[in-house]
Design an enzyme around this catalytic site. Structure first.
Site, PDB file in Angstrom:
ATOM      1  N   GLU A  87       0.752  -1.461  -0.088  1.00 41.06           N
ATOM      2  CA  GLU A  87      -0.022   0.154  -0.088  1.00 41.06           C
ATOM      3  C   GLU A  87       0.882   1.176   0.110  1.00 41.06           C
ATOM      4  OE1 GLU A  87      -2.779   0.555   3.071  1.00 41.06           O
ATOM      5  OE2 GLU A  87      -3.472   2.245   2.410  1.00 41.06           O
ATOM      6  N   LYS A 139      -2.688  -2.017  -3.221  1.00 45.52           N
ATOM      7  CA  LYS A 139      -3.367  -1.185  -2.724  1.00 45.52           C
ATOM      8  C   LYS A 139      -3.401   0.356  -2.902  1.00 45.52           C
ATOM      9  CE  LYS A 139      -6.229  -0.177   1.653  1.00 45.52           C
ATOM     10  NZ  LYS A 139      -6.811  -0.906   2.819  1.00 45.52           N
TER      11      LYS A 139
HETATM   12  P1  13P Z   1      -9.640   4.192   3.799  1.00 46.53           P
HETATM   13  O1  13P Z   1     -10.361   3.538   2.884  1.00 46.53           O
HETATM   14  O2  13P Z   1     -10.254   5.022   4.976  1.00 46.53           O
HETATM   15  O3  13P Z   1      -8.508   5.070   3.188  1.00 46.53           O
HETATM   16  O4  13P Z   1      -8.604   3.286   4.813  1.00 46.53           O
HETATM   17  C1  13P Z   1      -7.754   2.220   4.040  1.00 46.53           C
HETATM   18  C2  13P Z   1      -6.705   1.843   4.744  1.00 46.53           C
HETATM   19  O5  13P Z   1      -6.559   0.831   4.942  1.00 46.53           O
HETATM   20  C3  13P Z   1      -5.835   2.946   4.840  1.00 46.53           C
HETATM   21  O6  13P Z   1      -4.663   2.418   5.293  1.00 46.53           O
END
Ligand code: 13P
Length: 335
Positions: free
Chosen positions: A174, A216
């Site tokens: 991510e 992600k």
């Molecule tokens: P949000 O969808 O609220 O941005 O959160 C996703 C997430 O895991 C952020 O690290």
């Protein structure tokens, strides 16, 4: 098919997506405070357990990302990972220990958590986790993200991914380029592309099995303080172009974060991305706020209303799953 790839498929195929319920205690406290609920361990568990026992877990949610506190909790003597897996959903765990100030670049962040990770991963595997999450965070301004922040976070993400695959789990990669700021969508495109390309350069040099990972990313959007008006078609075009140019073909699962978009925006944009997708990538959701916001609001008004809270959550999960198949329309939304 490799074991890791089959975990990826269970999490992201057939319109299923991920419930990101891995808010750290600090973040969860902020969320609960915003709806005037005290942030106790019991309250954090009770809200989350209502989501984990909703009917949409079976039909819409392929994976749930947990926080360290939750993966160790029980409800009626049943362990939380067990409650999640009994619906066919895969439990996952956030393993980074947060973003800290990057030395010599005081306004930027580096995500920590590599020390002792190999041992923690064994523990999480034994607790039932089969996938993990690590979030690198980058902000946009004239000089940021800097080369230093881009390369050090990519390096950490690759070291993390290698340890996770060694432990038999799927790493979610991510790299979140934040929406904060007044930049245009074109700037977000340029910076996000640079960040993602660097991540894959490092992941490849660490010999990561890319088919056994999930990306992600953020969608390509104008900054939250920008005046730019942009349609979901333009957002989808830019997002698809960025990912097509930056992500290797072996990556099959791409699950977006919502990152501060409203529930409906995050749903509409995902739907458009899927309608316009001509690649082999599977685009779905890994939403925190965009799945939980309305449910949390509803629950905060009556924390004993399990059914009502689940109805709100089930609706959101269903809308996101339709969007992951490109089958969502605005008139399906309740007011
Ligand atoms: P949000 O969808 O609220 O941005 O959160 C996703 C997430 O895991 C952020 O690290």
């Amino acid at each position: 098919m490799s074991e890791l790839k089959s975990i990826v498929n269970k999490i992201v195929s057939s319109g299923k997506g991920i419930l990101a319920a891995d808010e750290s205690t600090g973040t969860m406290t902020k969320r609960l405070k915003s709806v005037n609920v005290e942030s106790t361990s019991d309250n954090r568990l009770n809200f989350r357990n209502i989501l984990f026992t909703s009917s949409s877990m079976k039909t819409c949610i392929g994976g749930v990302i947990l926080y360290d506190e939750t993966i160790r909790q029980e409800n009626n003597s049943k362990k939380i990972p067990e409650i999640i897996s009994q619906n066919g959903t895969i439990p996952g765990i956030k393993v980074d220990t947060g973003a800290k100030v990057l030395a010599n670049s005081s306004e930027e962040k580096i995500t920590e958590g590599l020390d002792g990770l190999r041992e923690r991963l064994k523990d999480y595997y034994n607790l039932g986790a089969r996938f993990t999450k690590w979030r690198g965070v980058y902000s946009i301004s004239e000089k940021y993200p800097s080369k230093l922040a881009i390369s050090s976070n990519a390096h950490a993400l690759a070291r993390y991914a290698a340890l996770v695959q060694e432990a038999g789990m799927v790493p979610i990669i991510e790299p979140e380029v934040l929406m904060d700021g007044s930049h245009s969508a074109d700037i977000c495109f340029t910076k996000t592309s640079e960040v993602i390309k660097k991540c894959y350069e490092e992941l490849i040099s660490f010999k990561i099995d890319l088919a056994g990972t999930i990306l992600k990313p953020n969608m390509i959007l104008p900054g939250s303080n920008s005046d730019q008006k942009i349609s979901s078609t333009e957002i989808a075009e830019l997002t698809l172009k960025c990912l097509k140019e930056s992500v290797p073909n072996e990556v099959s699962g791409i699950a977006f974060l919502s990152g501060g978009q409203t529930e409906i925006q995050a749903t509409e944009n995902l739907n458009k991305i899927n309608l316009m997708n001509k690649s082999n990538f599977l685009f779905t959701y890994s939403y925190g706020r965009a799945l939980q916001q309305s449910a949390l609001k509803h629950w905060s008004k009556n924390i004993n209303d399990t059914t009502g809270t689940q109805d709100v959550f089930n609706h959101r999960a269903k809308m996101c799953t339709l969007a992951a198949k490109g089958e969502w329309t605005k008139n399906l939304e309740k007011n």
